[in-house]
Design a protein around this motif. Sequence first.
Motif, PDB file in Angstrom:
ATOM      1  N   PHE A   1      -5.561   2.211   1.410  1.00  0.00           N
ATOM      2  CA  PHE A   1      -5.305   1.712   0.129  1.00  0.00           C
ATOM      3  C   PHE A   1      -6.862   1.054  -0.171  1.00  0.00           C
ATOM      4  O   PHE A   1      -7.344   1.228  -1.208  1.00  0.00           O
TER       5      PHE A   1
ATOM      6  N   ALA B   1       0.729  -1.250  -0.088  1.00  0.00           N
ATOM      7  CA  ALA B   1       0.006   0.029  -0.037  1.00  0.00           C
ATOM      8  C   ALA B   1       0.912   1.304   0.075  1.00  0.00           C
ATOM      9  O   ALA B   1       0.563   2.387  -0.775  1.00  0.00           O
TER      10      ALA B   1
ATOM     11  N   CYS C   1      -0.146   5.203  -0.393  1.00  0.00           N
ATOM     12  CA  CYS C   1      -1.062   5.207   0.258  1.00  0.00           C
ATOM     13  C   CYS C   1      -0.567   5.226   1.767  1.00  0.00           C
ATOM     14  O   CYS C   1       0.788   4.910   2.130  1.00  0.00           O
TER      15      CYS C   1
END
Length: 282
Positions: A64, A53, A58
Amino acid sequence: MLTRTQAQLAQLSNAERQVGEWILAHPQEALHQDTRTLARQIGVSQPTLVRFARSLGCAGFDDFRLQLAQDIGSRPEGPPVTLATIATSTDLDMLCRSLFDFSIAALGQVRDRLDRDALAAAVTLLDEARQVMFFGYGNAASVADDARRRFLRLQMLVSAASDPSLQTLAAGQLQRGDVLVLLSHSGLATGLSELVSTVQGRDARVLAITTSLSPLAGLADVVLGIDVPDSGDALTPGTAQLAQLAVIDLLALAVANARATKAARRAARVLPRRGKASAARG
């Protein structure tokens, strides 16, 4: 988020790529399973999900999943369309619709996510450049040559190269006031780091058109991120190249507008002086 995942697969570690490929194939399951079950099903550890992620920009895997849910919610019902599914379609009408829909959606994402500050900086670099060189890598080699033709129409000193040995020789001639534009979807081409270092060491500037999280993006002076999938196969859709061409067109138009505006301002300053000189002679 599905598009970004596809676009960044080449930059991920083997374990992270395994996560990305599984999620592309099972996006709904990725939303609804807890991380322990999901990690076990994919065959990776829970920390790998977090690293995956973060590699996509993210804050964590929950972030995510939130962005993935928003992405899926904005798409039409049905399985997600990927380059792989498009390329294997045997129905000609479906192939036509899927390819155009995919490309239109990808170009729309590039338009919406393009950093406007970086875009303005890129236009200023090109407009004020003494000379501009375009280097293309992989499928972007043809884009670099197309960029050369577009900017030649602006009566700029422009060149392009795709051969590595010629690129090295040409980069060694750049100096202060020059701009090197690097087009590489993955940003992983051999020797890119050394090339950028050489150019910047000669006080020239580097503009990169690449995926936003690629290694090249961390080296260039200005980065225009294009996060669309690229199969790397000439027989499958070249959506990344379409996006690169669109960004080149955008830059050329913006530079042309900037130059036209400056020319109009110069003319506005000159004409009143000419009028006064004519009146004095009369």
